[in-house]
Design a protein around this motif. Structure first.
Motif, PDB file in Angstrom:
ATOM      1  N   ILE A  96      60.017  27.917  49.777  1.00 21.18           N
ATOM      2  CA  ILE A  96      58.783  28.412  50.419  1.00 21.18           C
ATOM      3  C   ILE A  96      58.323  29.702  49.752  1.00 21.18           C
ATOM      4  CG2 ILE A  96      57.886  29.421  52.562  1.00 21.18           C
ATOM      5  CD1 ILE A  96      59.610  27.359  54.072  1.00 21.18           C
ATOM      6  N   ARG A  97      59.251  30.578  49.421  1.00 25.22           N
ATOM      7  CA  ARG A  97      58.881  31.823  48.732  1.00 25.22           C
ATOM      8  C   ARG A  97      58.266  31.538  47.368  1.00 25.22           C
ATOM      9  NH1 ARG A  97      64.095  35.596  50.137  1.00 25.22           N
ATOM     10  NH2 ARG A  97      63.426  36.165  52.237  1.00 25.22           N
ATOM     11  N   GLU A  98      58.842  30.596  46.634  1.00 30.82           N
ATOM     12  CA  GLU A  98      58.282  30.236  45.324  1.00 30.82           C
ATOM     13  C   GLU A  98      56.881  29.678  45.471  1.00 30.82           C
ATOM     14  OE1 GLU A  98      61.168  27.532  43.760  1.00 30.82           O
ATOM     15  OE2 GLU A  98      62.553  29.136  43.168  1.00 30.82           O
ATOM     16  N   GLU A  99      56.679  28.808  46.465  1.00 29.59           N
ATOM     17  CA  GLU A  99      55.366  28.197  46.678  1.00 29.59           C
ATOM     18  C   GLU A  99      54.334  29.247  47.101  1.00 29.59           C
ATOM     19  OE1 GLU A  99      52.744  25.078  46.509  1.00 29.59           O
ATOM     20  OE2 GLU A  99      54.852  25.036  45.947  1.00 29.59           O
ATOM     21  N   THR A 100      54.704  30.148  47.999  1.00 27.19           N
ATOM     22  CA  THR A 100      53.747  31.181  48.413  1.00 27.19           C
ATOM     23  C   THR A 100      53.438  32.153  47.282  1.00 27.19           C
ATOM     24  OG1 THR A 100      55.582  32.433  49.361  1.00 27.19           O
ATOM     25  CG2 THR A 100      54.260  31.128  50.875  1.00 27.19           C
ATOM     26  N   SER A 101      54.400  32.425  46.416  1.00 25.83           N
ATOM     27  CA  SER A 101      54.105  33.298  45.264  1.00 25.83           C
ATOM     28  C   SER A 101      53.128  32.612  44.310  1.00 25.83           C
ATOM     29  CB  SER A 101      55.377  33.715  44.538  1.00 25.83           C
ATOM     30  OG  SER A 101      55.980  32.614  43.913  1.00 25.83           O
ATOM     31  N   GLU A 102      53.235  31.285  44.135  1.00 27.83           N
ATOM     32  CA  GLU A 102      52.262  30.554  43.314  1.00 27.83           C
ATOM     33  C   GLU A 102      50.869  30.614  43.945  1.00 27.83           C
ATOM     34  OE1 GLU A 102      53.367  26.547  42.347  1.00 27.83           O
ATOM     35  OE2 GLU A 102      55.411  27.144  41.851  1.00 27.83           O
ATOM     36  N   ILE A 103      50.806  30.490  45.263  1.00 31.26           N
ATOM     37  CA  ILE A 103      49.518  30.567  45.961  1.00 31.26           C
ATOM     38  C   ILE A 103      48.919  31.957  45.791  1.00 31.26           C
ATOM     39  CG2 ILE A 103      48.435  30.533  48.245  1.00 31.26           C
ATOM     40  CD1 ILE A 103      50.458  28.351  49.025  1.00 31.26           C
ATOM     41  N   GLN A 104      49.750  32.997  45.916  1.00 32.10           N
ATOM     42  CA  GLN A 104      49.253  34.363  45.750  1.00 32.10           C
ATOM     43  C   GLN A 104      48.753  34.606  44.330  1.00 32.10           C
ATOM     44  OE1 GLN A 104      52.616  36.685  46.972  1.00 32.10           O
ATOM     45  NE2 GLN A 104      52.111  36.529  49.152  1.00 32.10           N
ATOM     46  N   LYS A 105      49.466  34.094  43.327  1.00 30.36           N
ATOM     47  CA  LYS A 105      49.003  34.244  41.945  1.00 30.36           C
ATOM     48  C   LYS A 105      47.643  33.593  41.760  1.00 30.36           C
ATOM     49  CE  LYS A 105      53.582  34.423  39.851  1.00 30.36           C
ATOM     50  NZ  LYS A 105      54.596  33.675  39.095  1.00 30.36           N
ATOM     51  N   GLN A 106      47.473  32.380  42.324  1.00 30.42           N
ATOM     52  CA  GLN A 106      46.195  31.675  42.226  1.00 30.42           C
ATOM     53  C   GLN A 106      45.092  32.460  42.947  1.00 30.42           C
ATOM     54  OE1 GLN A 106      45.826  28.985  40.409  1.00 30.42           O
ATOM     55  NE2 GLN A 106      43.670  28.642  40.894  1.00 30.42           N
ATOM     56  N   MET A 107      45.402  33.018  44.123  1.00 31.01           N
ATOM     57  CA  MET A 107      44.412  33.804  44.879  1.00 31.01           C
ATOM     58  C   MET A 107      43.961  35.024  44.090  1.00 31.01           C
ATOM     59  SD  MET A 107      45.868  33.781  48.799  1.00 31.01           S
ATOM     60  CE  MET A 107      45.650  35.508  48.897  1.00 31.01           C
ATOM     61  N   PHE A 108      44.918  35.778  43.542  1.00 33.46           N
ATOM     62  CA  PHE A 108      44.563  36.997  42.834  1.00 33.46           C
ATOM     63  C   PHE A 108      43.914  36.700  41.488  1.00 33.46           C
ATOM     64  CE2 PHE A 108      47.832  38.819  45.732  1.00 33.46           C
ATOM     65  CZ  PHE A 108      46.967  39.647  46.407  1.00 33.46           C
ATOM     66  N   LYS A 109      44.221  35.559  40.903  1.00 29.59           N
ATOM     67  CA  LYS A 109      43.559  35.161  39.664  1.00 29.59           C
ATOM     68  C   LYS A 109      42.080  34.924  39.927  1.00 29.59           C
ATOM     69  CE  LYS A 109      43.669  31.171  36.893  1.00 29.59           C
ATOM     70  NZ  LYS A 109      44.398  30.000  36.435  1.00 29.59           N
ATOM     71  N   GLU A 110      41.772  34.239  41.045  1.00 30.11           N
ATOM     72  CA  GLU A 110      40.377  33.999  41.402  1.00 30.11           C
ATOM     73  C   GLU A 110      39.680  35.290  41.811  1.00 30.11           C
ATOM     74  OE1 GLU A 110      40.285  30.997  44.397  1.00 30.11           O
ATOM     75  OE2 GLU A 110      41.147  29.471  43.091  1.00 30.11           O
ATOM     76  N   SER A 111      40.386  36.200  42.496  1.00 32.28           N
ATOM     77  CA  SER A 111      39.749  37.449  42.927  1.00 32.28           C
ATOM     78  C   SER A 111      39.485  38.368  41.736  1.00 32.28           C
ATOM     79  CB  SER A 111      40.596  38.158  43.967  1.00 32.28           C
ATOM     80  OG  SER A 111      41.806  38.590  43.397  1.00 32.28           O
ATOM     81  N   GLU A 112      40.311  38.306  40.674  1.00 29.16           N
ATOM     82  CA  GLU A 112      40.060  39.096  39.476  1.00 29.16           C
ATOM     83  C   GLU A 112      38.831  38.590  38.744  1.00 29.16           C
ATOM     84  OE1 GLU A 112      43.621  39.026  37.148  1.00 29.16           O
ATOM     85  OE2 GLU A 112      44.720  40.324  38.526  1.00 29.16           O
ATOM     86  N   GLU A 113      38.625  37.251  38.747  1.00 27.55           N
ATOM     87  CA  GLU A 113      37.453  36.685  38.086  1.00 27.55           C
ATOM     88  C   GLU A 113      36.175  37.080  38.806  1.00 27.55           C
ATOM     89  OE1 GLU A 113      38.217  32.527  38.051  1.00 27.55           O
ATOM     90  OE2 GLU A 113      39.780  32.667  36.519  1.00 27.55           O
ATOM     91  N   SER A 114      36.201  37.026  40.150  1.00 28.99           N
ATOM     92  CA  SER A 114      34.992  37.361  40.910  1.00 28.99           C
ATOM     93  C   SER A 114      34.863  38.866  41.139  1.00 28.99           C
ATOM     94  CB  SER A 114      34.994  36.630  42.252  1.00 28.99           C
ATOM     95  OG  SER A 114      36.090  37.045  43.028  1.00 28.99           O
ATOM     96  N   GLY A 115      35.968  39.600  41.134  1.00 28.51           N
ATOM     97  CA  GLY A 115      35.933  41.044  41.277  1.00 28.51           C
ATOM     98  C   GLY A 115      35.968  41.540  42.706  1.00 28.51           C
ATOM     99  N   ASP A 116      36.150  40.663  43.689  1.00 28.92           N
ATOM    100  CA  ASP A 116      36.210  41.104  45.084  1.00 28.92           C
ATOM    101  C   ASP A 116      37.545  40.728  45.697  1.00 28.92           C
ATOM    102  OD1 ASP A 116      35.665  38.409  44.933  1.00 28.92           O
ATOM    103  OD2 ASP A 116      34.564  38.366  46.836  1.00 28.92           O
ATOM    104  N   LEU A 117      37.928  41.478  46.689  1.00 32.39           N
ATOM    105  CA  LEU A 117      39.182  41.206  47.393  1.00 32.39           C
ATOM    106  C   LEU A 117      38.934  40.177  48.493  1.00 32.39           C
ATOM    107  CD1 LEU A 117      40.575  44.821  47.708  1.00 32.39           C
ATOM    108  CD2 LEU A 117      41.377  43.025  46.187  1.00 32.39           C
ATOM    109  N   PRO A 118      39.949  39.389  48.848  1.00 31.25           N
ATOM    110  CA  PRO A 118      39.748  38.396  49.900  1.00 31.25           C
ATOM    111  C   PRO A 118      39.509  39.051  51.258  1.00 31.25           C
ATOM    112  CG  PRO A 118      42.037  38.453  49.213  1.00 31.25           C
ATOM    113  CD  PRO A 118      41.281  39.339  48.298  1.00 31.25           C
ATOM    114  N   ASP A 119      38.340  38.784  51.839  1.00 33.78           N
ATOM    115  CA  ASP A 119      38.010  39.337  53.144  1.00 33.78           C
ATOM    116  C   ASP A 119      37.684  38.229  54.136  1.00 33.78           C
ATOM    117  OD1 ASP A 119      35.753  38.591  51.824  1.00 33.78           O
ATOM    118  OD2 ASP A 119      34.525  40.272  52.517  1.00 33.78           O
TER     119      ASP A 119
END
Length: 181
Positions: A114-137
């Motif tokens: 579960i920790r490995e899977e959630t870390s992959e999800i977090q990497k994907q989330m922050f990768k998308e937020s870096e492209e758009s430039g906004d934090l998830p709100d």
């Protein structure tokens, strides 16, 4: 009146003692002349010999045992019934992976996955937020391969994180939501 007189009497007594010490110092030739180094101190209080009560060595003798503990007593104390290890009898196989785990506890093997899977999800989330430039709100919904956006709530502002693999069987859809459904 008596207080004032007693305070003057104390001051007079300490002055006489100081004068007496000074006189002994001058007359007797103290410190001694010779090869012996000596420290001299002149204090307002007369020196008192060390006694067993109120001594500077009081703290040293407090924690000393009176008698040595025998080997038998030491072993009985160390191997007391309260200190023995109790056999664990509530071990069952995990329903997801089959590894042994304690009943009512989370499986350590599943927790690592579960920790490995959630870390992959977090990497994907922050990768998308870096492209758009906004934090998830907004509310975040994780979609795996084969899942459609029709499953998300249409009325709410939702941020979708797409994973390019199939959803693991042990990773339910509502795990990351607030309600847990």
């Amino acid at each position: 009146m008596s207080r004032i007189f007693s305070s003057y009497l104390r001051k007079l007594q300490s002055s006489i003692q100081n004068f007496d010490r000074w006189l002994q110092y001058v007359v007797s030739g103290y410190p001694p002349f010779g090869g012996v180094p000596a420290l001299t101190t002149v204090s307002n209080y007369p020196s008192q010999p060390l006694t067993t009560e109120g001594s500077i060595f009081d703290g040293i003798f407090w924690a000393v045992p009176k008698k040595r503990r025998s080997i038998q007593r030491n072993r009985t104390r160390r191997r007391a019934i309260e200190k023995r290890v109790v056999a664990v009898t509530d071990i069952i196989p995990c329903s997801e992976c089959g590894h042994p785990k304690r009943k009512e506890y989370l499986c350590s093997h599943c927790l690592i996955r579960i920790r490995e899977e959630t870390s992959e999800i977090q990497k994907q989330m922050f990768k998308e937020s870096e492209e758009s430039g906004d934090l998830p709100d907004k509310k975040i919904v994780v979609l795996y391969e084969g899942e459609g956006e029709e499953e998300t709530d249409k009325g709410e502002a939702v941020r979708v994180v797409e994973m390019k693999k199939r959803r693991p069987s042990w990773f339910p859809k509502g795990l990351l939501s607030a309600s847990g459904r």
